[in-house]
Design a protein around this motif. Structure first.
Motif, short mmCIF file in Angstrom:
data_model
loop_
_atom_site.label_atom_id
_atom_site.label_comp_id
_atom_site.label_asym_id
_atom_site.label_seq_id
_atom_site.Cartn_x
_atom_site.Cartn_y
_atom_site.Cartn_z
N ARG A 21 0.85 -1.20 0.00
CA ARG A 21 0.00 0.00 0.00
C ARG A 21 0.88 1.25 0.00
N GLN A 22 0.57 2.19 -0.87
CA GLN A 22 1.35 3.41 -0.97
C GLN A 22 1.00 4.37 0.16
N ALA A 23 2.02 4.97 0.74
CA ALA A 23 1.80 5.93 1.81
C ALA A 23 1.26 7.24 1.25
N HIS A 24 0.20 7.75 1.83
CA HIS A 24 -0.34 9.05 1.42
C HIS A 24 -1.20 9.61 2.56
N ASP A 25 -1.55 10.85 2.46
CA ASP A 25 -2.34 11.53 3.49
C ASP A 25 -3.76 10.98 3.47
N GLU A 26 -4.12 10.23 4.52
CA GLU A 26 -5.45 9.64 4.62
C GLU A 26 -6.31 10.34 5.68
N ASN A 27 -5.82 11.45 6.19
CA ASN A 27 -6.54 12.12 7.26
C ASN A 27 -7.81 12.80 6.75
N SER A 28 -8.84 12.77 7.57
CA SER A 28 -10.08 13.49 7.27
C SER A 28 -10.06 14.79 8.09
N TYR A 29 -9.69 15.88 7.44
CA TYR A 29 -9.55 17.14 8.16
C TYR A 29 -10.91 17.72 8.50
N TRP A 30 -11.05 18.12 9.77
CA TRP A 30 -12.31 18.74 10.19
C TRP A 30 -12.38 20.16 9.64
N ALA A 31 -13.51 20.51 9.10
CA ALA A 31 -13.69 21.84 8.53
C ALA A 31 -13.58 22.90 9.62
N PRO A 32 -12.93 24.03 9.32
CA PRO A 32 -12.94 25.15 10.28
C PRO A 32 -14.37 25.60 10.55
N ILE A 33 -14.60 26.05 11.76
CA ILE A 33 -15.92 26.53 12.17
C ILE A 33 -15.75 27.80 12.99
N VAL A 34 -16.58 28.79 12.73
CA VAL A 34 -16.64 29.99 13.56
C VAL A 34 -17.96 29.95 14.33
N GLN A 293 -11.08 40.90 21.07
CA GLN A 293 -11.10 42.30 20.65
C GLN A 293 -10.72 42.35 19.18
N GLY A 294 -11.33 43.29 18.44
CA GLY A 294 -10.98 43.49 17.04
C GLY A 294 -11.70 42.52 16.11
N SER A 295 -11.30 42.57 14.84
CA SER A 295 -11.91 41.71 13.83
C SER A 295 -10.88 41.42 12.75
N GLY A 296 -11.16 40.41 11.94
CA GLY A 296 -10.24 40.04 10.87
C GLY A 296 -10.74 38.81 10.15
N TYR A 297 -9.82 38.08 9.57
CA TYR A 297 -10.19 36.86 8.85
C TYR A 297 -9.04 35.86 8.92
N SER A 298 -9.39 34.61 8.72
CA SER A 298 -8.43 33.53 8.64
C SER A 298 -8.59 32.82 7.31
N THR A 299 -7.47 32.45 6.71
CA THR A 299 -7.49 31.65 5.49
C THR A 299 -6.98 30.26 5.84
N VAL A 300 -7.82 29.24 5.63
CA VAL A 300 -7.48 27.87 6.01
C VAL A 300 -7.65 26.98 4.78
N ALA A 301 -6.52 26.43 4.31
CA ALA A 301 -6.54 25.55 3.13
C ALA A 301 -7.27 26.21 1.96
N THR A 308 -14.95 38.17 14.36
CA THR A 308 -14.95 39.43 15.09
C THR A 308 -14.91 39.14 16.58
N ALA A 309 -14.83 40.19 17.38
CA ALA A 309 -14.68 40.03 18.82
C ALA A 309 -15.81 39.19 19.40
N GLY A 310 -15.44 38.22 20.23
CA GLY A 310 -16.41 37.33 20.86
C GLY A 310 -16.65 36.05 20.12
N ASP A 311 -15.98 35.85 18.96
CA ASP A 311 -16.14 34.62 18.18
C ASP A 311 -15.11 33.57 18.62
N LEU A 312 -15.53 32.31 18.56
CA LEU A 312 -14.66 31.16 18.82
C LEU A 312 -14.48 30.40 17.52
N MET A 313 -13.25 30.01 17.19
CA MET A 313 -13.00 29.39 15.90
C MET A 313 -12.05 28.20 16.00
#
Length: 376
Positions: A21-34, A293-301, A308-313
């Protein structure tokens, strides 16, 4: 059935052919969530509207849709719990074999843990060692709201999570003289001790040492926001050309080279000046950010997520390329990652610069910022 006896069905192992079996990335990445501040506030209000449970714990788990039913985490190995207490309320005593990072996002109060009182206010951080009895108290005038991060899902996946309600107050009883004398009985100790084995530093360890390893005291540590902020704000002077991240990790010396606040997690407080864009990077450890505090954005894959302030991601599913950027306001954020666990397991691959090779942090040399060059 009782605590010491279980009935198991008859089962047999099976062989799974893996030949060629060939080695390769078999991980199931969980989608980012805000999880937005609006959602968190609404759930805190809902919890506060409930009658006080017998154990005093009004709490909800913040769960990723891909989490298994038996291990409801926000990341595969990280549980995030939202808890509230009204003024004058307190929880009953509790302990478990998990470690925790606690973060107050509203109100104030104190925690009694392992014989210590930690008085906290908004944006304070403190840790809970494993198997230490604790209770939370709201002795303030406002609703107390906390986020707690733990390694409970990992223990649940391993089927070894052991929580305990109303534990006895004395967790480390003083040893009586007879027990101490028995420990000193030479018949209980191996006459051979540790035996050097081979030319590369290996040793043979007797059972008497295996079942009584060297202990390291794990203390509750408190990081008040007002004191952390004073040091953190100085990092703004690094300027826009700084290629690192402007943060401090709240370090627990008992974690040693694995750089954690608990053996499982690090907790960092970051400051992002306006209009700062981090360099894309990736690491095996999962990251959960709370922006207060503050606001912005994240780029994931390659996908963009606004916050924004008060968000959990869930901002960094394992090994997904990501970076973060601030808008017009200064940003403060708490990040919890399972980096120390991965360092100890020799699994923490980290790629600070995507044009260069990844490094196995903790086992081989890591990376440098341009801070020393700027100072020169």
């Amino acid at each position: 059935m009782n605590e010491f006896r279980k009935d198991f069905p008859h089962m047999e192992g099976r062989f799974l052919d893996h030949s060629g079996r060939q080695a390769h990335d078999e991980n199931s990445y969980w989608a980012p969530i805000v999880v937005t501040k609006k959602q968190i506030d609404a759930e805190a209000e809902r919890l506060a509207s409930l009658p006080l449970p017998a154990n005093g714990r009004r709490e909800s788990l913040i769960v990723h849709p891909l989490a298994e039913a038996n291990a409801p985490g926000f990341a595969p190995g990280i549980q995030v719990k939202l808890s509230v207490l009204k003024p004058g309320e307190k929880t009953s005593a509790f302990r478990h074999n998990a470690t925790e990072v606690n973060f107050c996002i509203g109100g104030s109060g104190h925690t009694l843990i392992a014989g210590r009182r930690i008085t906290f206010s908004k944006y304070d951080v403190w840790n809970h060692p494993s198997h230490a009895s604790y209770r939370h108290v709201n002795d303030g005038k406002d609703l107390q709201v906390r986020l707690s991060y733990s390694n409970v899902p990992l223990l649940q996946h391993m089927q070894v999570y052991l929580p305990e309600d109303d534990p006895s107050a004395e967790l480390r009883p003083v040893e009586d003289p007879e027990e101490q004398a028995a420990k000193n009985d030479p018949r209980r100790k191996s006459p051979f001790g540790m035996i050097p084995f081979g030319a590369d530093g290996g040793m043979l360890m007797p059972y008497e040492i295996l079942i009584n390893p060297k202990t390291v005291v794990s203390n509750p540590l408190h990081f008040p926001w007002k004191d952390v902020k004073r040091e953190l704000d100085k990092l703004v002077a690094l300027g826009k050309d700084y290629v690192g991240r402007r943060l401090y990790m709240m370090y627990n010396p008992m974690t040693g080279r694995t750089n954690g606040i608990t053996p499982n997690f690090f907790a960092t407080i970051t400051i992002r000046p306006p209009k700062i864009v981090d360099r894309p990077h990736r690491h095996v450890s999962a990251a959960i950010n709370y922006y207060f505090q503050g606001s912005g954005y994240s780029t994931v894959a390659g996908n963009r997520y606004e916050w924004t302030a008060g968000d959990l991601m869930l901002s960094a599913p394992g090994w997904a390329v990501h970076n973060h950027a601030s808008y017009d306001d200064q940003v403060y954020e708490l990040t919890v990652q399972d980096q120390p666990l991965n360092i100890y397991m020799e699994s923490l691959l980290w790629q600070e610069d995507l044009k260069k090779q990844a490094a196995l942090l903790g086992s081989e040399p890591g990376f440098e910022t341009n801070r020393n060059r700027e100072a020169a």
